[in-house]
Structure formats: structure tokens, C-alpha cells
Design an enzyme around this catalytic site. Structure first.
Site, mmCIF file in Angstrom:
data_model
loop_
_atom_site.group_PDB
_atom_site.id
_atom_site.type_symbol
_atom_site.label_atom_id
_atom_site.label_comp_id
_atom_site.label_asym_id
_atom_site.label_seq_id
_atom_site.Cartn_x
_atom_site.Cartn_y
_atom_site.Cartn_z
ATOM 1 N N GLU A 85 23.077 -15.262 -30.679
ATOM 2 C CA GLU A 85 24.048 -14.514 -30.720
ATOM 3 C C GLU A 85 24.015 -13.444 -31.743
ATOM 4 O O GLU A 85 24.550 -12.308 -31.720
ATOM 5 C CB GLU A 85 25.337 -15.328 -30.726
ATOM 6 C CG GLU A 85 25.417 -16.391 -29.768
ATOM 7 C CD GLU A 85 25.210 -15.900 -28.243
ATOM 8 O OE1 GLU A 85 25.370 -14.811 -28.204
ATOM 9 O OE2 GLU A 85 24.648 -16.615 -27.462
ATOM 10 N N TYR A 111 15.840 -13.185 -19.734
ATOM 11 C CA TYR A 111 15.638 -13.512 -21.019
ATOM 12 C C TYR A 111 14.128 -13.969 -21.582
ATOM 13 O O TYR A 111 13.645 -13.442 -22.436
ATOM 14 C CB TYR A 111 16.482 -15.122 -21.064
ATOM 15 C CG TYR A 111 17.874 -15.018 -21.406
ATOM 16 C CD1 TYR A 111 18.534 -14.575 -20.246
ATOM 17 C CD2 TYR A 111 18.663 -15.308 -22.379
ATOM 18 C CE1 TYR A 111 19.982 -14.555 -20.123
ATOM 19 C CE2 TYR A 111 20.007 -15.130 -22.418
ATOM 20 C CZ TYR A 111 20.675 -14.805 -21.209
ATOM 21 O OH TYR A 111 22.013 -14.868 -21.145
HETATM 22 N N1 BES Z 1 25.589 -12.821 -23.606
HETATM 23 C C1 BES Z 1 24.936 -14.108 -22.894
HETATM 24 C C2 BES Z 1 25.957 -14.762 -22.407
HETATM 25 C C3 BES Z 1 26.583 -14.326 -20.969
HETATM 26 C C4 BES Z 1 25.477 -14.069 -20.216
HETATM 27 C C5 BES Z 1 27.773 -14.019 -20.644
HETATM 28 C C6 BES Z 1 25.582 -13.460 -18.874
HETATM 29 C C7 BES Z 1 27.754 -13.564 -19.517
HETATM 30 C C8 BES Z 1 26.870 -13.356 -18.512
HETATM 31 C C9 BES Z 1 24.834 -14.835 -24.370
HETATM 32 O O1 BES Z 1 24.364 -14.136 -25.240
HETATM 33 C C10 BES Z 1 23.820 -15.757 -24.090
HETATM 34 O O2 BES Z 1 22.521 -15.552 -23.865
HETATM 35 N N2 BES Z 1 24.203 -17.196 -24.420
HETATM 36 C C11 BES Z 1 23.171 -18.221 -24.038
HETATM 37 C C12 BES Z 1 22.288 -18.520 -25.283
HETATM 38 C C13 BES Z 1 21.274 -19.120 -25.315
HETATM 39 C C14 BES Z 1 20.119 -18.343 -24.480
HETATM 40 C C15 BES Z 1 20.706 -19.538 -26.567
HETATM 41 C C16 BES Z 1 23.837 -19.305 -23.270
HETATM 42 O O3 BES Z 1 25.051 -19.021 -23.300
HETATM 43 O O4 BES Z 1 23.331 -20.409 -23.013
HETATM 44 ZN ZN ZN Z 2 22.425 -13.531 -25.037
#
Ligand code: BES
Ligand code: ZN
Length: 633
Positions: free
Chosen positions: A330, A413
Site C-alpha cells: 500500500e 499483480y
Molecule cells: N488497490 C488494491 C485493492 C483493490 C484492488 C481495490 C482492486 C479494488 C479493486 C490494493 O492495493 C491491493 O492490491 N490490496 C491487496 C494487497 C496485497 C496484494 C498485498 C489485497 O487487498 O489483498
Molecule cells: Zn495494490
């Protein structure tokens, strides 16, 4: 070529923004930010109704009341607009908003219409407002009770059990359910807010809080916030509850409910070091403070990179900081995503993939190479698993797609991160880091596309044709599957664990080293052991490794998945408790899917649990589980 010429003409026309008329708070810096890239064809956002080349929101001023009884947010949004001289209307995004009236700043009524609603996918309806020459407009409105961006928690859903709680989640296109603005990641806006809430609740937002709250004398207080840097509107976020703050470093701290604050604070104790590591890698942290809020477990994500106020699930707390890659992630979004932002959601790898790479570099700097390599190896396995499942030529496996997040985290990712790791391994770390730093600097506070990323690498990184050949940049970005030049993770990262997996598969011997393993090692083990297990084998695993007792929710999740997939009755009660508390979609949806796959055994259990838990989940989690159980949304 024709298309190029047309694009260029459009670009020249719309970037001549000095001729545009503007509302009062637009600075010259913001004028320059009417990004010419928004007019290129690949930057067209199909998920917005806005026509930024005609009239564009530059600043949002919210004055909103949080009504916890009615579970509604309402008040006014005052928008500053930059518009072409003759522009007579502006189009905003809205989804379920009840608009009472729209006026100019002098109070003159401005006519508006709400167009046809697109039910599917949350695009909502266009809110078209006649400007009558106005460049500042005020919208008086009420957000719907079921605004999907907002989750209102009952006191029982909080740790304290005494007060209600509210949080928002804007990404990707949810904020149009509570804020009438142009909800597109390429249309950056500064904002400020005045929020009133009942005592003793505290309010935080993804902007800097201004002074002490004002006591209104009616049992309510008013809180003020400012975000003076232009952000994409999905990053406007709010949370309110019985929360306290504890400082970590000079510019960082954490908010949480009082009973959670100490353990939350201990878990995030490496934050200041992470910020320093991130700055060392890719340049100054530009947002001032970096605070976090640890929300109740109903929060549907692991984390959300809301500027100056990262939102976190409490389920990452393990007591040993082993899930702190989440914070690195984050935090990294403060560069990739919040500074340089995907112009369209089909390019979300520019946010998430670059961030996942950056996350791994922070983890390496703070926790060492071994942990970083292990976490990367888990990502690589995730890519391989997903590609095996959907096929190496499935179009959704390209980084640049038209779609959303259907393939979980594996493509945007993990493939995104491995793309950058591969480039790094070919050009060398020093050149790569210098390139990525200039990418952030040169595109700061701007939207970006895959095409721009490619062009920038060709212009500023790649030295010659031979190197271009070796990199296969276009294949990485635009083609499905995994290019052959991928920098594979070091097989040594998990040598010991993989040997233990083999031994266990052959002999059933439980690894005695498990207790001393890192969390990544344990996850590797749990992910790779044979999936088909008898009740006796599961009992032995649980007994030998203490799986159902673990304080690490990533490991607990893998255990529950394995157990339920084998119809292991003793795990049902624990799964039920877990699903009753945790709303994180990444855990909840797969557990329901696993139960559902177990037909006559699992489906009645899934239905029974969901009947109790559905109302406690955020709309994001609910819609995922609804699909699994075949419930019409
Ligand atoms: N920005 C994302 C969360 C998100 C993704 C919200 C798609 C809405 C739509 C956040 O930064 C994220 O990737 N969170 C991951 C963290 C992990 C990869 C470390 C999560 O929530 O699992
Ligand atoms: Zn993210």
C-alpha cells in the site's frame, strides 16, 4: 497514420487549456494537468460518462453529514470546473444518488438530468448539468442507503461492540455512489471536506485533517480535511468510528479501535523504515504524512492505498509482522497508482503490477533477500497455477486488457511484477532503478497507459535493437501467457520446503522444522502438499502442525481450504466462525467456492452459513459470493 493525425489534432485542441474558463481554485499547475494523454484512443475510459475534453472537474468540496440511523450520507458537493469557452454543460457520474437541486455559486438554479442507468457493472447513470456560464456548481444530494462504496457496520461488527462504524471503498468505480463527480482515474481533482458525525465517533479521510473537530453543540462534531494534491477520485475515502491514534514515526501513525490499537501499532512498527527504503529506491515520498487505519474485519480487501491514510484489514495482524508485505504494497502505491495512475482500469497492472514489484523491493530492503525471494516465488507459483487453469493463450492473461480483475492477483499483480523483475535482470538493477525513478518523476500526478509505459522504456531505458529483442517488451505487455525470457525465481528459495513436501507426500512424515519456518515457507508447504487427504491425514496434519491454532490468517485460510475441500467435518465450525467475522473477499469467496464444489456435503453448509453472514459483508464481497452460490444480485 490518419488515426494518428486525428489524435494529434484533438490533442492540440484540448491541451490548449489556457483558453478554457475555470472555477476559482484552479491553479496554473492544475491547468497544465488537463492531460493531453486522455485524448489518445487507448486512454478512453468506457466506465465514465464524463467528457473531460469539454468540461472537467478540478476541485471537489464536500459538506456532508453522516447519518448512522438512516445509514445515509448527504449534503452538498461544490465542484470547480474547467471548461471550453462555449461549454454549456458538464457530465458527471452518478449511481443511485438522489439529487435535490443544483445551483451556481450565487444560488441560481441549474437544470440537470439523470440519464439512463446501466444496471450491470456499476457504471450508473450520467448526471448532466446545464452550466449557464457557471464554472462553480453546487449539488445538493443524498447518497442511497445501499451505496456500494459505503459499508455501515453495526456495533456487533466492531471490536468494541458499542458504536457503529462506517468506511468507504472507492476503487474502482464505487465512489459515484456517494460523490457526484467525474469518477475516472484519468481525471484528477483536488478536494476538501467538512464532515459532521455523532459524538464520540472520530472521522478520518484520505486527506489531511485540519485542526481539532468543532463541537456543534447538538451531540455532533464537524471534521475538516484537505487534499491539496490532485488525485484520481477513486482515492477519496472516509472512515468513522470509535477510533484512536498512535504515532509510529515523525510522519506516520496508525488509527484503530482502542482495543485493537496496541497490537496494530506493534505490527506496523516497521512503517517508517519502509518509507525510508521506498524513498531511497524511487524518490521522495510526496504526500506529507503516511498514516494507516486498521479497520474492522468486514473490510473487503487486505488494504487500500488511500493517500495519507492507507486502509487495512485487521486480518493481516499475525503478531510477528509476517504479513507486512501488505504495508509495503500500500505504501508503494504512493508512487505507482497514486502519483502515476492507470488512465483506464484495463491497464490496472500499471498500478498493481508496478506496485507489487516495488513492494518486493521494499520487503528486500527491510526484511532481507531471502524473504523477498520467497515471496516472489509464491507469486510465480500463483502465475503458473492461474495459467494452467485458464490456458496460456487466454486473452485475459495479457497485462493490458479490456477487462477487470477476473483472474485474481495472478496477472495484473504477479505477472506485472515478474515483467519488471525480468527487465531488471536483463538491464541490471542500477539502470532499471534509474529508469523507474524517472518514470515516477516525469509522470507524477498524471495518468498513464500501457502504450506510454512501453514508449517510455524504449525512449529512456532500452539501449539498442539487440537489447529490445532480448526484452520482448510488447509481448510482455500486450500478449497473453508468460514470455520465455521470464526471470524465474531461484529454486533454492524453497529447496528445504519442497523436499519436505516430497517426503510428506511419500511417507506422511510431518516436517518437524515447520514451527521454525517463515510464513512464506509454511504457505508454500500447505499449498503444495497433495490436495486429496483423508480425515485421519488431516487430523494428523492439524495435530502435528497446529494448523487450526495458527495466528496467521493466510495460513489459517489455506488450512480451511484444504480441510473443506476434503469434507473434513471438524473444520466446519471454525470455518463458520471465520466467515462470520471476516469479510475480506480474498478469503471469503474461495472458502464458499470450496464448500460449493463439495456438492451434497458442502452446498447446504455454504447456504446455511451465508444466510447468517451475507448481510455482514461489503457489497464487493457479497457480489462475489452471490455468484458462487448462484444468487441473483
Ligand atoms: N488497490 C488494491 C485493492 C483493490 C484492488 C481495490 C482492486 C479494488 C479493486 C490494493 O492495493 C491491493 O492490491 N490490496 C491487496 C494487497 C496485497 C496484494 C498485498 C489485497 O487487498 O489483498
Ligand atoms: Zn495494490
Amino acid at each position: 497514420m490518419r488515426r494518428f493525425a486525428a489524435t494529434l489534432a484533438l490533442l492540440l485542441a484540448t491541451s490548449a487549456c489556457t483558453t478554457m474558463e475555470q472555477g476559482p481554485t484552479v491553479t496554473s499547475a492544475q491547468q497544465a494537468m488537463v492531460s493531453p494523454i486522455l485524448t489518445s484512443p487507448e486512454a478512453q475510459d468506457d466506465l465514465t460518462y464524463a467528457q473531460p475534453e469539454v468540461a472537467r472537474v478540478t476541485h471537489v468540496e464536500l459538506d456532508l453529514d453522516l447519518d448512522f440511523d438512516a445509514k445515509r450520507v448527504g449534503g452538498t458537493a461544490t465542484l470547480d470546473i474547467l471548461a471550453e469557452p462555449g461549454a454549456d454543460q458538464i457530465v458527471l457520474d452518478s449511481n443511485g444518488l438522489e439529487i435535490a437541486r443544483v445551483t451556481d455559486i450565487a444560488g441560481n438554479e441549474l437544470p440537470f438530468t439523470i440519464g439512463a442507468m446501466v444496471e450491470d457493472g456499476g457504471k450508473g447513470a450520467p448526471l448532466t448539468i446545464a452550466l449557464n456560464g457557471a464554472r462553480t456548481i453546487r449539488i445538493q444530494y443524498l447518497a442511497p442507503t445501499d451505496a456500494t462504496a459505503l459499508q455501515w457496520l453495526s456495533p456487533e461488527q466492531t471490536a468494541g461492540g458499542e458504536y457503529p462504524y462506517l468506511f468507504s471503498q472507492g476503487q474502482a468505480i464505487l465512489n459515484r455512489t456517494w460523490i457526484p463527480t467525474q469518477d475516472s482515474p484519468g481525471i484528477r481533482q483536488t478536494w476538501e471536506a467538512r464532515i459532521t458525525a455523532p459524538k464520540p465517533l472520530d472521522v478520518v479521510m484520505s486527506g489531511v485533517r485540519q485542526g481539532e473537530p468543532e463541537d456543534l453543540g447538538n451531540g455532533r462534531r464537524a471534521f475538516r480535511f484537505i487534499m491539496d494534491k490532485p488525485v484520481p477520485p477513486y482515492l477519496i475515502a472516509i472512515a468513522a468510528g470509535d477510533i484512536d491514534f498512535r504515532a509510529i514515526g515523525p510522519r506516520s501513525g496508525v488509527w484503530a479501535e482502542p482495543s485493537v490499537l496496541d497490537e496494530a501499532w506493534r505490527e506496523v512498527g516497521d512503517t517508517e523504515e519502509m518509507i525510508e527504503a521506498a524513498e531511497e529506491l524511487y524518490g521522495e515520498y510526496r504526500w506529507g504524512r503516511y498514516d494507516m487505519i486498521v479497520l474492522p474485519p468486514a473490510f473487503p480487501y487486505g488494504g487500500m492505498e488511500n493517500p495519507v491514510m492507507t486502509f487495512l484489514t485487521p486480518t493481516f495482524i499475525a503478531g510477528d509482522r509476517s504479513n507486512n508485505g501488505l504495508i509495503a504494497h500500500e505504501l508503494a502505491h504512493s508512487w505507482s497508482g497514486n502519483l502515476v495512475t492507470n488512465a483506464v482500469w484495463g491497464d490496472s497492472w500499471l498500478n498493481e503490477g508496478v506496485t507489487t514489484y516495488f513492494e518486493n523491493r521494499i520487503v528486500e530492503a527491510v526484511y532481507g533477500e531471502k524473504r523477498a525471494e520467497q515471496e516472489a516465488a509464491l507469486m510465480f507459483a500463483n502465475i503458473q497455477e492461474t495459467l494452467a487453469e485458464v490456458g496460456r493463450d487466454a486473452p485475459g492473461t495479457a497485462l493490458s486488457t479490456d477487462g477487470g480483475y477476473e483472474l485474481g492477483s495472478a496477472i495484473a499483480y504477479d505477472k506485472g511484477a515478474f515483467f519488471l523483475m525480468t527487465v531488471e535482470s536483463i538491464v541490471g538493477r542500477e539502470r532499471f532503478d534509474a529508469w523507474l525513478r524517472q518514470w515516477f518523476d516525469n509522470h507524477a500526478f498524471q495518468p498513464a497507459t500501457s502504450e506510454m509505459f512501453y514508449e517510455d522504456m524504449m525512449a529512456n531505458l532500452v539501449r539498442n535493437e539487440a537489447e529490445a529483442q532480448r526484452l520482448s517488451l510488447r509481448e510482455w505487455i500486450f500478449e497473453p501467457g508468460l514470455p520465455a525470457n521470464v526471470a524465474r525465481p531461484d529454486p533454492a528459495a524453497f529447496a528445504e520446503v519442497d523436499a519436505a513436501v516430497n517426503t510428506y507426500a511419500r511417507t506422511g512424515a510431518i516436517p518437524s522444522a515447520y514451527e521454525g519456518w517463515t510464513s512464506a515457507e509454511r504457505q508454500r508447504f500447505l499449498d503444495n502438499i497433495p490436495k486429496d487427504r483423508s480425515a485421519a491425514q488431516l487430523a494428523a496434519l492439524d495435530e502435528g502442525l497446529g494448523l487450526s491454532e495458527t495466528g496467521n490468517n493466510e495460513e489459517l485460510f489455506l488450512w480451511l481450504e484444504l480441510a473443506l475441500a476434503n469434507r473434513y467435518q471438524p473444520a466446519v465450525a471454525q470455518a463458520e466462525t471465520f466467515l462470520g467475522e471476516v469479510g475480506r473477499a480474498k478469503f471469503v469467496r474461495p472458502l464458499f467456492q470450496t464448500l460449493w464444489n463439495e456438492g451434497a456435503w458442502g452446498q447446504p453448509i455454504a447456504r446455511r452459513i451465508y444466510a447468517d453472514t451475507r448481510d455482514t459483508y461489503h457489497a464487493v464481497t457479497r457480489s462475489g459470493v452471490d455468484r458462487v452460490l448462484g444468487i441473483e444480485g
